[in-house]
Structure formats: structure tokens, C-alpha cells
Design a protein around this motif. Sequence first.
Motif, mmCIF file in Angstrom:
data_model
loop_
_atom_site.group_PDB
_atom_site.id
_atom_site.type_symbol
_atom_site.label_atom_id
_atom_site.label_comp_id
_atom_site.label_asym_id
_atom_site.label_seq_id
_atom_site.Cartn_x
_atom_site.Cartn_y
_atom_site.Cartn_z
ATOM 1 N N ILE A 27 0.878 -1.164 0.000
ATOM 2 C CA ILE A 27 0.000 0.000 0.000
ATOM 3 C C ILE A 27 0.916 1.215 0.000
ATOM 4 C CG2 ILE A 27 -1.800 1.290 1.195
ATOM 5 C CD1 ILE A 27 -2.658 -1.376 2.490
ATOM 6 N N LEU A 28 0.911 1.950 -1.095
ATOM 7 C CA LEU A 28 1.761 3.124 -1.250
ATOM 8 C C LEU A 28 0.917 4.368 -1.022
ATOM 9 C CD1 LEU A 28 4.368 4.601 -2.144
ATOM 10 C CD2 LEU A 28 3.600 4.300 -4.510
ATOM 11 N N GLN A 29 1.340 5.189 -0.069
ATOM 12 C CA GLN A 29 0.662 6.451 0.197
ATOM 13 C C GLN A 29 1.628 7.594 -0.107
ATOM 14 O OE1 GLN A 29 0.079 7.606 4.283
ATOM 15 N NE2 GLN A 29 -1.784 8.725 3.809
ATOM 16 N N ILE A 30 1.163 8.552 -0.914
ATOM 17 C CA ILE A 30 1.952 9.739 -1.202
ATOM 18 C C ILE A 30 1.132 10.937 -0.749
ATOM 19 C CG2 ILE A 30 3.255 11.022 -2.933
ATOM 20 C CD1 ILE A 30 3.246 8.539 -4.681
ATOM 21 N N ALA A 31 1.711 11.767 0.119
ATOM 22 C CA ALA A 31 0.931 12.805 0.793
ATOM 23 C C ALA A 31 1.616 14.163 0.703
ATOM 24 C CB ALA A 31 0.727 12.429 2.266
ATOM 25 N N GLY A 32 0.785 15.210 0.604
ATOM 26 C CA GLY A 32 1.306 16.571 0.564
ATOM 27 C C GLY A 32 0.352 17.501 -0.157
ATOM 28 N N HIS A 33 0.896 18.584 -0.734
ATOM 29 C CA HIS A 33 0.092 19.565 -1.465
ATOM 30 C C HIS A 33 -0.194 19.103 -2.885
ATOM 31 C CE1 HIS A 33 -0.297 22.872 1.277
ATOM 32 N NE2 HIS A 33 0.993 22.938 1.503
ATOM 33 N N GLY A 34 -1.389 19.385 -3.356
ATOM 34 C CA GLY A 34 -1.722 19.101 -4.740
ATOM 35 C C GLY A 34 -2.637 20.163 -5.304
ATOM 36 N N SER A 54 1.018 -6.997 -5.622
ATOM 37 C CA SER A 54 -0.026 -6.009 -5.900
ATOM 38 C C SER A 54 0.314 -4.689 -5.213
ATOM 39 C CB SER A 54 -1.385 -6.509 -5.412
ATOM 40 O OG SER A 54 -1.422 -6.555 -3.996
ATOM 41 N N ILE A 55 -0.100 -3.590 -5.843
ATOM 42 C CA ILE A 55 0.111 -2.254 -5.283
ATOM 43 C C ILE A 55 -1.205 -1.496 -5.300
ATOM 44 C CG2 ILE A 55 1.307 -0.035 -5.502
ATOM 45 C CD1 ILE A 55 3.588 -1.418 -6.879
ATOM 46 N N GLY A 56 -1.565 -0.937 -4.155
ATOM 47 C CA GLY A 56 -2.673 -0.005 -4.062
ATOM 48 C C GLY A 56 -2.109 1.363 -3.731
ATOM 49 N N LEU A 57 -2.678 2.419 -4.303
ATOM 50 C CA LEU A 57 -2.127 3.767 -4.144
ATOM 51 C C LEU A 57 -3.137 4.696 -3.486
ATOM 52 C CD1 LEU A 57 0.021 5.959 -4.710
ATOM 53 C CD2 LEU A 57 -0.960 6.184 -7.025
ATOM 54 N N ILE A 58 -2.739 5.284 -2.362
ATOM 55 C CA ILE A 58 -3.509 6.341 -1.717
ATOM 56 C C ILE A 58 -2.818 7.661 -2.018
ATOM 57 C CG2 ILE A 58 -4.295 7.341 0.469
ATOM 58 C CD1 ILE A 58 -4.388 4.530 1.650
ATOM 59 N N MET A 59 -3.501 8.539 -2.746
ATOM 60 C CA MET A 59 -2.948 9.855 -3.049
ATOM 61 C C MET A 59 -3.571 10.873 -2.098
ATOM 62 S SD MET A 59 -0.616 9.831 -5.368
ATOM 63 C CE MET A 59 -0.584 11.561 -5.799
ATOM 64 N N SER A 60 -2.828 11.233 -1.060
ATOM 65 C CA SER A 60 -3.333 12.166 -0.049
ATOM 66 C C SER A 60 -2.962 13.596 -0.441
ATOM 67 C CB SER A 60 -2.754 11.799 1.320
ATOM 68 O OG SER A 60 -3.090 10.478 1.656
ATOM 69 N N PHE A 61 -3.393 13.979 -1.633
ATOM 70 C CA PHE A 61 -3.179 15.313 -2.176
ATOM 71 C C PHE A 61 -4.528 15.884 -2.587
ATOM 72 C CE2 PHE A 61 1.081 13.735 -2.677
ATOM 73 C CZ PHE A 61 1.914 14.855 -2.698
ATOM 74 N N CYS A 62 -4.736 17.174 -2.342
ATOM 75 C CA CYS A 62 -5.970 17.812 -2.775
ATOM 76 C C CYS A 62 -6.147 17.692 -4.287
ATOM 77 C CB CYS A 62 -5.963 19.296 -2.404
ATOM 78 S SG CYS A 62 -5.966 19.616 -0.636
ATOM 79 N N LEU A 63 -7.376 17.414 -4.694
ATOM 80 C CA LEU A 63 -7.836 17.500 -6.084
ATOM 81 C C LEU A 63 -7.339 16.399 -7.019
ATOM 82 C CD1 LEU A 63 -7.389 21.360 -6.487
ATOM 83 C CD2 LEU A 63 -9.550 20.146 -6.193
ATOM 84 N N MET A 64 -6.419 15.543 -6.580
ATOM 85 C CA MET A 64 -5.867 14.549 -7.497
ATOM 86 C C MET A 64 -6.916 13.534 -7.946
ATOM 87 S SD MET A 64 -2.838 15.406 -8.234
ATOM 88 C CE MET A 64 -3.343 17.112 -8.039
ATOM 89 N N GLY A 65 -7.903 13.266 -7.097
ATOM 90 C CA GLY A 65 -8.924 12.288 -7.442
ATOM 91 C C GLY A 65 -9.871 12.736 -8.532
ATOM 92 N N GLY A 119 -8.243 8.558 -3.751
ATOM 93 C CA GLY A 119 -7.806 9.940 -3.618
ATOM 94 C C GLY A 119 -8.964 10.885 -3.387
ATOM 95 N N TYR A 120 -8.641 12.171 -3.337
ATOM 96 C CA TYR A 120 -9.611 13.224 -3.036
ATOM 97 C C TYR A 120 -9.821 14.097 -4.262
ATOM 98 C CZ TYR A 120 -8.703 11.684 1.694
ATOM 99 O OH TYR A 120 -8.595 10.911 2.816
ATOM 100 N N ASN A 121 -11.071 14.347 -4.627
ATOM 101 C CA ASN A 121 -11.350 15.165 -5.797
ATOM 102 C C ASN A 121 -11.711 16.603 -5.430
ATOM 103 O OD1 ASN A 121 -14.254 15.318 -5.350
ATOM 104 N ND2 ASN A 121 -14.326 13.178 -6.010
ATOM 105 N N CYS A 122 -11.318 17.000 -4.213
ATOM 106 C CA CYS A 122 -11.561 18.364 -3.748
ATOM 107 C C CYS A 122 -10.341 18.839 -2.957
ATOM 108 C CB CYS A 122 -12.807 18.421 -2.868
ATOM 109 S SG CYS A 122 -12.702 17.384 -1.389
ATOM 110 N N ALA A 123 -10.340 20.124 -2.622
ATOM 111 C CA ALA A 123 -9.313 20.650 -1.712
ATOM 112 C C ALA A 123 -9.747 20.265 -0.304
ATOM 113 C CB ALA A 123 -9.203 22.161 -1.869
ATOM 114 N N SER A 124 -9.215 19.165 0.195
ATOM 115 C CA SER A 124 -9.719 18.564 1.433
ATOM 116 C C SER A 124 -9.047 19.150 2.667
ATOM 117 C CB SER A 124 -9.502 17.046 1.400
ATOM 118 O OG SER A 124 -8.137 16.749 1.172
#
Length: 230
Positions: A75-82, A111-122, A142-147
Motif C-alpha cells: 500500500i503506497l501512500q503519497i501525501a502533501g500539497h496538490g 499487488s500495489i494499491g495507491l492512496i494519493m493524499s493530495f488535494c484534487l488529485m482524485g 484519492g480526493y477530488n476536492c481541496a480537502s
Amino acid sequence: KSKLSEKVNSTAVITLERVWGTETSPYNTASIKPFIDGIKAFSDSFDFYYSHFYGRESLREALNEFLNPCYRRIILQIAGHGSGKKIASTQFGTVFETIASVQKEKKFNGSIGLIMSFCLMGSNKELISQGIRQARLQWFFGYNCASLWMESTLIDTFLLYFLTKKGIHVQPTQDYLIKCFQDALALFDKNYLIGSDEISEKSIREGLTLMISDGDFRRKPFDASSLLFS
């Protein structure tokens, strides 16, 4: 950093984070790491690796170190500003290209699952669809808003808690994966406002993206976003 030689599990969580907030205050160094450390403190079902993310090269360096082919599930998580199609100083699509490249170099077949903890990337669903196939990802969240930071961090924490429980198969079915996400998100009020886009505020139900591959990367992944609270 944990030592790969100490690996005892088939699952690993890799979190790459650009700690954000220091541009507004030197004391604002909010990070998800303490939350995942908390899960790890009472769970021996996964190994945890953490590093910082600044762009393409730091992503490649971290994956070269942590994407160990001995793991069956990552499980790969990448987090920060987006914003838009950029994360930090990097184009969003570069993430998928780099994962695919390092996978091939490391001969990683799990297997790889990706969590993109960046605003709007979803919100970039066509790019995500292409990226899932390119990087051979099992799923993308991921998140499709500025969370909001705390709210999205709590969601990510519960997702990681549920997705690292013992007994999850290395290649779970789409239905099983969706159930894992539903169980984690059931703890939250789906109508709670988590952020906004350029037009309006968004609730948790409206602000999340989940896309899942069926394992055949010639086909488009399934958009399961509307099922997260059904």
C-alpha cells in the motif's frame, strides 16, 4: 527507516510525505506518520516504511529502497500539497511512470494499491485510469476536492487500518476491496463537508475517488466512487 532485513510480513505500507504547512508557520509540521505509527504499535500484520517526498527523484529513490519484491502486497501512500495535475513540483502522471519504471527494475510482481493524499488529485479520472494500467495498480484512492487536513488524515488512517488487517488476500476481489473501503468509511458521516472545489463545498460522499482494476490491465479500471457509502 526500518530495515528491510527485518521484514516478516507479506504486506508493507510505504508512506512518502511532503510535510506541509511550514510556509505559513515554522511550527506547522503536520504529518500523518504519528497516526500510522499508532496503528503499527498494536498491529504486527504489516511493515511500515516512511520517507519524505519532494518530487520525481525522491519518489524514485524511496521506491528503489522500499519496493522489495519479497512483499506480495504494497500500500503506497503519497501525501502533501496538490493542485490541478501537479503534486508538489511534479506532474501527477509522473507518479505512475515512476512506479511502473521501478516495478520493472526491481522485478516486483506483487499487488500495489495507491492512496494519493493530495488535494484534487482524485478529480483526474482519465489520467488515473491510464495510470492504473501503466503502473499495474490494483486500486487507487484519492480526493477530488481541496480537502481539510485533519479530516482527510483520519480517513486515510482508518483506510490503512482496515486494509492492513490480517487475512486480506494478496489479490482480493473487487467486491471484497469495496467492502473494506465501505467498512472503513462507515465510521464517518457521509454528509460532513470535507472540502471544496472551484464551484462548491463537497461532502465526504462527494469528495472521494476509488478506482479498481480487475487485473486485466488492457481494460479500463472500475470507478467504484459511488459505491463507497451504498
